[in-house]
Motif scaffolding. Structure first.
Motif, PDB file in Angstrom:
ATOM      1  N   GLY A 107       0.210  11.877 -16.450  1.00  0.00           N
ATOM      2  CA  GLY A 107       1.040  12.152 -15.281  1.00  0.00           C
ATOM      3  C   GLY A 107       2.439  12.612 -15.642  1.00  0.00           C
ATOM      4  O   GLY A 107       3.400  12.359 -14.916  1.00  0.00           O
ATOM      5  N   THR A 108       2.558  13.312 -16.759  1.00  0.00           N
ATOM      6  CA  THR A 108       3.864  13.706 -17.294  1.00  0.00           C
ATOM      7  C   THR A 108       4.147  15.195 -17.071  1.00  0.00           C
ATOM      8  O   THR A 108       3.358  16.041 -17.498  1.00  0.00           O
ATOM      9  CB  THR A 108       3.917  13.419 -18.809  1.00  0.00           C
ATOM     10  OG1 THR A 108       3.556  12.055 -19.033  1.00  0.00           O
ATOM     11  CG2 THR A 108       5.298  13.682 -19.373  1.00  0.00           C
ATOM     12  N   PRO A 109       5.284  15.534 -16.449  1.00  0.00           N
ATOM     13  CA  PRO A 109       5.678  16.937 -16.361  1.00  0.00           C
ATOM     14  C   PRO A 109       5.993  17.495 -17.754  1.00  0.00           C
ATOM     15  O   PRO A 109       6.344  16.744 -18.666  1.00  0.00           O
ATOM     16  CB  PRO A 109       6.960  16.924 -15.515  1.00  0.00           C
ATOM     17  CG  PRO A 109       7.053  15.552 -14.943  1.00  0.00           C
ATOM     18  CD  PRO A 109       6.240  14.646 -15.812  1.00  0.00           C
ATOM     19  N   VAL A 110       5.874  18.812 -17.879  1.00  0.00           N
ATOM     20  CA  VAL A 110       6.169  19.477 -19.153  1.00  0.00           C
ATOM     21  C   VAL A 110       7.238  20.532 -18.898  1.00  0.00           C
ATOM     22  O   VAL A 110       7.154  21.299 -17.938  1.00  0.00           O
ATOM     23  CB  VAL A 110       4.905  20.131 -19.753  1.00  0.00           C
ATOM     24  CG1 VAL A 110       5.233  20.826 -21.070  1.00  0.00           C
ATOM     25  CG2 VAL A 110       3.814  19.090 -19.953  1.00  0.00           C
ATOM     26  N   ARG A 111       8.230  20.569 -19.764  1.00  0.00           N
ATOM     27  CA  ARG A 111       9.320  21.553 -19.693  1.00  0.00           C
ATOM     28  C   ARG A 111       9.318  22.381 -20.976  1.00  0.00           C
ATOM     29  O   ARG A 111       8.877  21.913 -22.024  1.00  0.00           O
ATOM     30  CB  ARG A 111      10.662  20.851 -19.549  1.00  0.00           C
ATOM     31  CG  ARG A 111      10.779  20.021 -18.297  1.00  0.00           C
ATOM     32  CD  ARG A 111      12.155  19.384 -18.174  1.00  0.00           C
ATOM     33  NE  ARG A 111      12.273  18.698 -16.917  1.00  0.00           N
ATOM     34  CZ  ARG A 111      12.503  19.287 -15.752  1.00  0.00           C
ATOM     35  NH1 ARG A 111      12.664  20.588 -15.701  1.00  0.00           N
ATOM     36  NH2 ARG A 111      12.585  18.589 -14.642  1.00  0.00           N
ATOM     37  N   LEU A 112       9.835  23.579 -20.878  1.00  0.00           N
ATOM     38  CA  LEU A 112      10.005  24.421 -22.055  1.00  0.00           C
ATOM     39  C   LEU A 112      11.017  25.498 -21.746  1.00  0.00           C
ATOM     40  O   LEU A 112      11.397  25.695 -20.591  1.00  0.00           O
ATOM     41  CB  LEU A 112       8.672  25.044 -22.493  1.00  0.00           C
ATOM     42  CG  LEU A 112       7.941  25.973 -21.522  1.00  0.00           C
ATOM     43  CD1 LEU A 112       8.446  27.407 -21.607  1.00  0.00           C
ATOM     44  CD2 LEU A 112       6.458  25.963 -21.824  1.00  0.00           C
ATOM     45  N   ASN A 113      11.473  26.150 -22.771  1.00  0.00           N
ATOM     46  CA  ASN A 113      12.270  27.357 -22.564  1.00  0.00           C
ATOM     47  C   ASN A 113      11.673  28.465 -23.410  1.00  0.00           C
ATOM     48  O   ASN A 113      11.092  28.233 -24.462  1.00  0.00           O
ATOM     49  CB  ASN A 113      13.756  27.149 -22.863  1.00  0.00           C
ATOM     50  CG  ASN A 113      14.053  26.813 -24.287  1.00  0.00           C
ATOM     51  OD1 ASN A 113      13.701  25.738 -24.763  1.00  0.00           O
ATOM     52  ND2 ASN A 113      14.705  27.723 -24.985  1.00  0.00           N
ATOM     53  N   VAL A 142       9.040  24.743 -15.951  1.00  0.00           N
ATOM     54  CA  VAL A 142       8.545  23.380 -15.773  1.00  0.00           C
ATOM     55  C   VAL A 142       7.152  23.440 -15.170  1.00  0.00           C
ATOM     56  O   VAL A 142       6.827  24.375 -14.431  1.00  0.00           O
ATOM     57  CB  VAL A 142       9.506  22.540 -14.892  1.00  0.00           C
ATOM     58  CG1 VAL A 142       9.623  23.101 -13.495  1.00  0.00           C
ATOM     59  CG2 VAL A 142       9.102  21.079 -14.886  1.00  0.00           C
ATOM     60  N   ARG A 143       6.339  22.455 -15.507  1.00  0.00           N
ATOM     61  CA  ARG A 143       4.992  22.344 -14.956  1.00  0.00           C
ATOM     62  C   ARG A 143       4.755  20.902 -14.558  1.00  0.00           C
ATOM     63  O   ARG A 143       4.853  19.982 -15.387  1.00  0.00           O
ATOM     64  CB  ARG A 143       3.949  22.769 -15.990  1.00  0.00           C
ATOM     65  CG  ARG A 143       2.501  22.660 -15.495  1.00  0.00           C
ATOM     66  CD  ARG A 143       1.555  22.952 -16.649  1.00  0.00           C
ATOM     67  NE  ARG A 143       0.167  22.843 -16.281  1.00  0.00           N
ATOM     68  CZ  ARG A 143      -0.542  21.711 -16.326  1.00  0.00           C
ATOM     69  NH1 ARG A 143       0.037  20.575 -16.678  1.00  0.00           N
ATOM     70  NH2 ARG A 143      -1.817  21.710 -16.003  1.00  0.00           N
ATOM     71  N   ALA A 144       4.454  20.690 -13.284  1.00  0.00           N
ATOM     72  CA  ALA A 144       4.120  19.353 -12.794  1.00  0.00           C
ATOM     73  C   ALA A 144       2.741  18.987 -13.303  1.00  0.00           C
ATOM     74  O   ALA A 144       1.887  19.851 -13.496  1.00  0.00           O
ATOM     75  CB  ALA A 144       4.151  19.336 -11.267  1.00  0.00           C
ATOM     76  N   PRO A 145       2.494  17.694 -13.510  1.00  0.00           N
ATOM     77  CA  PRO A 145       1.152  17.290 -13.957  1.00  0.00           C
ATOM     78  C   PRO A 145       0.114  17.596 -12.891  1.00  0.00           C
ATOM     79  O   PRO A 145       0.393  17.532 -11.696  1.00  0.00           O
ATOM     80  CB  PRO A 145       1.283  15.787 -14.192  1.00  0.00           C
ATOM     81  CG  PRO A 145       2.487  15.368 -13.419  1.00  0.00           C
ATOM     82  CD  PRO A 145       3.378  16.568 -13.325  1.00  0.00           C
TER      83      PRO A 145
END
Length: 155
Positions: A107-113, A142-145
């Motif tokens: 249930g963890t969002p993922v961020r990146l650049n 960003v990507r929500a789970p």
């Protein structure tokens, strides 16, 4: 697609990863007027965290890397590089899918650049990443789970 696997990174992998980073980012950094032969490698060395990094191996040989670093309530996807000769063959998509499924289960969002104008942005957008912010050099995504079904499939 070639056979691939992820193995935990070690401190001994830092130079191979730094070199791959320089090769993979060169065109985009040059286009942005920001390529520096030494800095591109040193930034990787300074931020390399083997505890959160995996090496991508294809047929038993070093082919890339990816990091998934916890930060508060999210994870940062970082240092995702694949040897140019292997790009476009589905390995990057498969690696990304595996890591995103792990985050979905937690249930963890993922961020990146990603660098502005980088073709990698399309890969991330196909996997549900959306723009969170932009600056003159980077686009922050960003990507929500995703919910996981009883069968273990992302929904």
């Amino acid at each position: 697609m070639a056979d691939w696997e992820l193995r935990p990174a070690s401190a001994a992998d830092v130079e191979a990863v730094a070199e791959l980073r320089a090769v993979v980012l060169r065109a985009d950094l040059e286009r942005l007027g920001r390529y520096d032969d030494q800095r591109v490698r040193q930034r990787l060395r300074d931020g390399f965290a083997p505890a959160y990094t995996w090496v991508v191996e294809v047929d038993g040989a070093f082919a890339g890397c990816v990091a998934l670093r916890p930060d508060g309530d999210a994870h940062w996807l970082e240092h995702f590089y694949l040897a140019p000769r292997l790009q476009g063959g589905g390995i990057g998509t498969a690696v990304l899918r595996e890591l995103l499924e792990r985050c979905d289960r937690d249930g963890t969002p993922v961020r990146l650049n990603v660098l502005r104008g980088s073709p990698a942005r399309r890969l991330y957008e196909r996997h549900g990443f959306t723009v969170d912010a932009e600056d003159p050099v980077d686009v922050f995504l960003v990507r929500a789970p995703r919910m996981i079904s009883a069968e273990g499939l992302s929904m």
